[in-house]
Motif scaffolding. Structure first.
Motif, PDB file in Angstrom:
ATOM      1  N   SER A 106       0.853  -1.192   0.000  1.00  0.00           N
ATOM      2  CA  SER A 106       0.000   0.000   0.000  1.00  0.00           C
ATOM      3  C   SER A 106       0.888   1.240   0.000  1.00  0.00           C
ATOM      4  O   SER A 106       2.105   1.142   0.103  1.00  0.00           O
ATOM      5  CB  SER A 106      -0.882  -0.008   1.246  1.00  0.00           C
ATOM      6  N   MET A 107       0.274   2.411  -0.085  1.00  0.00           N
ATOM      7  CA  MET A 107       1.063   3.642  -0.147  1.00  0.00           C
ATOM      8  C   MET A 107       1.879   3.864   1.120  1.00  0.00           C
ATOM      9  O   MET A 107       2.936   4.462   1.078  1.00  0.00           O
ATOM     10  CB  MET A 107       0.152   4.839  -0.440  1.00  0.00           C
ATOM     11  N   ASP A 108       1.400   3.337   2.255  1.00  0.00           N
ATOM     12  CA  ASP A 108       2.194   3.480   3.480  1.00  0.00           C
ATOM     13  C   ASP A 108       3.176   2.315   3.659  1.00  0.00           C
ATOM     14  O   ASP A 108       3.836   2.205   4.682  1.00  0.00           O
ATOM     15  CB  ASP A 108       1.311   3.661   4.715  1.00  0.00           C
ATOM     16  N   GLY A 109       3.263   1.454   2.643  1.00  0.00           N
ATOM     17  CA  GLY A 109       4.268   0.393   2.663  1.00  0.00           C
ATOM     18  C   GLY A 109       3.790  -0.937   3.199  1.00  0.00           C
ATOM     19  O   GLY A 109       4.567  -1.885   3.296  1.00  0.00           O
ATOM     20  N   GLY A 110       2.526  -1.027   3.570  1.00  0.00           N
ATOM     21  CA  GLY A 110       2.021  -2.277   4.151  1.00  0.00           C
ATOM     22  C   GLY A 110       1.868  -3.374   3.115  1.00  0.00           C
ATOM     23  O   GLY A 110       1.206  -3.189   2.097  1.00  0.00           O
ATOM     24  N   THR A 111       2.501  -4.523   3.368  1.00  0.00           N
ATOM     25  CA  THR A 111       2.385  -5.672   2.469  1.00  0.00           C
ATOM     26  C   THR A 111       1.363  -6.665   3.027  1.00  0.00           C
ATOM     27  O   THR A 111       1.003  -6.579   4.205  1.00  0.00           O
ATOM     28  CB  THR A 111       3.731  -6.411   2.352  1.00  0.00           C
ATOM     29  N   PRO A 112       0.927  -7.618   2.203  1.00  0.00           N
ATOM     30  CA  PRO A 112       0.057  -8.681   2.736  1.00  0.00           C
ATOM     31  C   PRO A 112       0.702  -9.387   3.937  1.00  0.00           C
ATOM     32  O   PRO A 112       0.015  -9.682   4.918  1.00  0.00           O
ATOM     33  CB  PRO A 112      -0.107  -9.623   1.544  1.00  0.00           C
ATOM     34  N   LEU A 113       2.027  -9.622   3.869  1.00  0.00           N
ATOM     35  CA  LEU A 113       2.712 -10.274   4.998  1.00  0.00           C
ATOM     36  C   LEU A 113       2.596  -9.424   6.260  1.00  0.00           C
ATOM     37  O   LEU A 113       2.352  -9.939   7.349  1.00  0.00           O
ATOM     38  CB  LEU A 113       4.192 -10.524   4.666  1.00  0.00           C
ATOM     39  N   PHE A 114       2.777  -8.122   6.118  1.00  0.00           N
ATOM     40  CA  PHE A 114       2.715  -7.221   7.275  1.00  0.00           C
ATOM     41  C   PHE A 114       1.354  -7.315   7.969  1.00  0.00           C
ATOM     42  O   PHE A 114       1.285  -7.497   9.181  1.00  0.00           O
ATOM     43  CB  PHE A 114       3.003  -5.779   6.853  1.00  0.00           C
ATOM     44  N   LYS A 140       6.434   2.602   5.624  1.00  0.00           N
ATOM     45  CA  LYS A 140       7.099   3.902   5.464  1.00  0.00           C
ATOM     46  C   LYS A 140       7.852   4.299   6.725  1.00  0.00           C
ATOM     47  O   LYS A 140       8.906   4.912   6.668  1.00  0.00           O
ATOM     48  CB  LYS A 140       6.056   4.981   5.142  1.00  0.00           C
ATOM     49  N   ASP A 141       7.290   3.940   7.899  1.00  0.00           N
ATOM     50  CA  ASP A 141       7.968   4.285   9.162  1.00  0.00           C
ATOM     51  C   ASP A 141       9.014   3.227   9.545  1.00  0.00           C
ATOM     52  O   ASP A 141       9.525   3.223  10.655  1.00  0.00           O
ATOM     53  CB  ASP A 141       6.951   4.460  10.302  1.00  0.00           C
ATOM     54  N   ARG A 142       9.315   2.350   8.592  1.00  0.00           N
ATOM     55  CA  ARG A 142      10.332   1.298   8.714  1.00  0.00           C
ATOM     56  C   ARG A 142       9.970   0.160   9.680  1.00  0.00           C
ATOM     57  O   ARG A 142      10.810  -0.675   9.995  1.00  0.00           O
ATOM     58  CB  ARG A 142      11.719   1.877   9.048  1.00  0.00           C
ATOM     59  N   ALA A 143       8.734   0.114  10.125  1.00  0.00           N
ATOM     60  CA  ALA A 143       8.295  -1.034  10.944  1.00  0.00           C
ATOM     61  C   ALA A 143       8.223  -2.264  10.046  1.00  0.00           C
ATOM     62  O   ALA A 143       7.678  -2.209   8.943  1.00  0.00           O
ATOM     63  CB  ALA A 143       6.930  -0.753  11.554  1.00  0.00           C
ATOM     64  N   THR A 144       8.779  -3.383  10.529  1.00  0.00           N
ATOM     65  CA  THR A 144       8.833  -4.627   9.761  1.00  0.00           C
ATOM     66  C   THR A 144       7.743  -5.596  10.230  1.00  0.00           C
ATOM     67  O   THR A 144       7.133  -5.376  11.286  1.00  0.00           O
ATOM     68  CB  THR A 144      10.185  -5.312   9.976  1.00  0.00           C
ATOM     69  N   PRO A 145       7.539  -6.688   9.495  1.00  0.00           N
ATOM     70  CA  PRO A 145       6.629  -7.730   9.991  1.00  0.00           C
ATOM     71  C   PRO A 145       7.034  -8.223  11.389  1.00  0.00           C
ATOM     72  O   PRO A 145       6.168  -8.458  12.232  1.00  0.00           O
ATOM     73  CB  PRO A 145       6.768  -8.839   8.937  1.00  0.00           C
ATOM     74  N   LEU A 146       8.351  -8.352  11.650  1.00  0.00           N
ATOM     75  CA  LEU A 146       8.809  -8.793  12.974  1.00  0.00           C
ATOM     76  C   LEU A 146       8.409  -7.777  14.050  1.00  0.00           C
ATOM     77  O   LEU A 146       8.014  -8.149  15.153  1.00  0.00           O
ATOM     78  CB  LEU A 146      10.331  -8.977  12.989  1.00  0.00           C
ATOM     79  N   PHE A 147       8.509  -6.501  13.719  1.00  0.00           N
ATOM     80  CA  PHE A 147       8.137  -5.438  14.659  1.00  0.00           C
ATOM     81  C   PHE A 147       6.656  -5.558  15.030  1.00  0.00           C
ATOM     82  O   PHE A 147       6.300  -5.544  16.214  1.00  0.00           O
ATOM     83  CB  PHE A 147       8.418  -4.062  14.041  1.00  0.00           C
ATOM     84  N   ARG A 172      12.472   1.017  13.780  1.00  0.00           N
ATOM     85  CA  ARG A 172      11.485   1.920  13.197  1.00  0.00           C
ATOM     86  C   ARG A 172      12.136   3.296  13.073  1.00  0.00           C
ATOM     87  O   ARG A 172      13.171   3.551  13.692  1.00  0.00           O
ATOM     88  CB  ARG A 172      10.260   1.968  14.127  1.00  0.00           C
ATOM     89  N   THR A 173      11.548   4.203  12.310  1.00  0.00           N
ATOM     90  CA  THR A 173      12.145   5.530  12.114  1.00  0.00           C
ATOM     91  C   THR A 173      12.438   6.229  13.446  1.00  0.00           C
ATOM     92  O   THR A 173      13.399   6.968  13.576  1.00  0.00           O
ATOM     93  CB  THR A 173      11.201   6.433  11.276  1.00  0.00           C
ATOM     94  N   ASP A 174      11.602   5.978  14.461  1.00  0.00           N
ATOM     95  CA  ASP A 174      11.805   6.633  15.767  1.00  0.00           C
ATOM     96  C   ASP A 174      12.835   5.894  16.627  1.00  0.00           C
ATOM     97  O   ASP A 174      13.053   6.247  17.783  1.00  0.00           O
ATOM     98  CB  ASP A 174      10.483   6.740  16.530  1.00  0.00           C
ATOM     99  N   GLY A 175      13.479   4.869  16.047  1.00  0.00           N
ATOM    100  CA  GLY A 175      14.524   4.146  16.779  1.00  0.00           C
ATOM    101  C   GLY A 175      14.032   2.928  17.539  1.00  0.00           C
ATOM    102  O   GLY A 175      14.834   2.150  18.039  1.00  0.00           O
ATOM    103  N   ALA A 176      12.725   2.759  17.642  1.00  0.00           N
ATOM    104  CA  ALA A 176      12.183   1.612  18.394  1.00  0.00           C
ATOM    105  C   ALA A 176      12.501   0.295  17.684  1.00  0.00           C
ATOM    106  O   ALA A 176      12.337   0.198  16.470  1.00  0.00           O
ATOM    107  CB  ALA A 176      10.677   1.760  18.565  1.00  0.00           C
ATOM    108  N   THR A 177      12.948  -0.694  18.462  1.00  0.00           N
ATOM    109  CA  THR A 177      13.226  -2.028  17.928  1.00  0.00           C
ATOM    110  C   THR A 177      12.085  -2.979  18.317  1.00  0.00           C
ATOM    111  O   THR A 177      11.279  -2.637  19.196  1.00  0.00           O
ATOM    112  CB  THR A 177      14.531  -2.602  18.514  1.00  0.00           C
ATOM    113  N   PRO A 178      12.035  -4.168  17.710  1.00  0.00           N
ATOM    114  CA  PRO A 178      11.029  -5.148  18.138  1.00  0.00           C
ATOM    115  C   PRO A 178      11.115  -5.440  19.647  1.00  0.00           C
ATOM    116  O   PRO A 178      10.081  -5.547  20.308  1.00  0.00           O
ATOM    117  CB  PRO A 178      11.372  -6.385  17.299  1.00  0.00           C
TER     118      PRO A 178
END
Length: 308
Positions: A106-114, A140-147, A172-178
């Motif tokens: 999606s435009m915010d980067g969300g995939t089906p996996l996410f 977009k905010d760099r959050a991954t499926p693992l996050f 994530r962009t704000d530095g937060a990790t899983p």
């Protein structure tokens, strides 16, 4: 993308797709008055609607009639995205078999996996990963499926992602990790697993708070236990506070005790020159004040302190 005015037939087709009425769907399509991928103002096609609503037979009928499995809504989301979000494994498999792109985002980067990871649909996650979905894709905010799996406490999904090469410390962009987000949310089993695979215990968000700080602030005792096995910083953090200050401020006596028995300095001053006890006093956390005072009295009298 120019949107033609919706005709009554378009509306009927969309309604049939949402309701899962495969007979009506067939009739409207056979009338020849409507395009199989007719869109509403949001760019929704009948296929997207049928997939989102979990109607397998309608999905198959639409694909057989030539519906485009790659069609995207205005926001960029596809039929596969909605099937994954809904946890409709059979529809996910059919769409992939018919050429739906596995990682269309999606435009915010969300995939089906996410979204499958977000919603906790393990079987869909398994299928998407088996079909080549990128495990380290990100929003977009760099959050991954693992996050997102860590944030929501989906432990089995976390294990699957790690087994397929998910990076434990993706920030994530704000530095937060899983690990950081799992600690904040109180998911001790997720925290334990991430630490086991080498997640950095003292990774901090842009504001300087570590996982231990967040767990101490929120009162997640079991998370604090897990983190303490990995020698986290008990001193002043980049935010000018310590985990002990956080626990004292919010009145979490068991965590205050645990941090001190792990070696936290009860006389440590924060960036404002204030000790945990003063913090507790200002916040009217009298149980903490009482406990810390008793420790100080014992120290003055030289009686050895046994953590209760």
């Amino acid at each position: 993308m120019s949107m033609k005015k919706e005709t009554p037939s378009d509306v009927q087709l969309h309604l049939a797709a949402i309701q899962g009425d495969v007979q009506l769907l067939g009739r409207v399509l056979d009338s020849g008055k409507v395009h199989v991928d007719s869109r509403d103002k949001d760019g929704m096609t009948p296929l997207i609607l049928a997939a989102a609503s979990g109607h397998v037979d309608c999905v198959v009928e639409l694909l057989d009639q030539g519906a485009d499995p790659k069609a995207r809504r205005v926001t960029g989301t596809t039929a596969l995205f909605f099937a994954a979000q809904g946890g409709f494994l059979d529809i996910v498999q059919i769409l992939l078999d018919r050429g739906a792109p596995v990682d269309s985002s999606s435009m915010d980067g969300g995939t089906p996996l996410f979204v499958a990871c977000q919603c906790g649909h393990m079987d869909v996650v398994k299928e998407l990963v088996a079909r080549g979905a990128k495990v380290n894709s990100h929003m977009k905010d760099r959050a991954t499926p693992l996050f997102i799996a860590s944030q929501n406490g989906h432990f089995k999904i976390l294990l699957l992602l790690l087994a397929h090469g998910a990076v434990p410390d993706s920030r994530r962009t704000d530095g937060a990790t899983p690990l950081w987000i799992a600690a904040q949310m109180g998911h001790d089993h997720v925290v334990r697993q991430l630490l086991k695979v080498g997640a950095s215990v003292d990774a901090y968000r842009y504001d300087g708070a570590t996982a231990l700080f967040k767990a101490s602030h929120k009162g997640h005792s079991s998370v604090v236990e897990e983190l303490l096995k990995y020698q986290p910083s008990l001193g002043l953090l980049p935010n000018g506070e310590s985990a002990l200050h956080a626990a004292a401020l919010f009145g979490h006596v068991p965590i205050v005790k645990r941090l001190i028995s792990a070696g936290a300095d009860l006389m440590l001053r924060n960036q404002d020159g204030v000790t945990p006890m003063q913090v507790a006093q200002e916040a009217k956390q009298y149980a903490v004040v009482e406990y810390l005072s008793s420790l100080l009295v014992e120290r003055v009298n030289g009686t050895p302190h046994k953590p209760s």
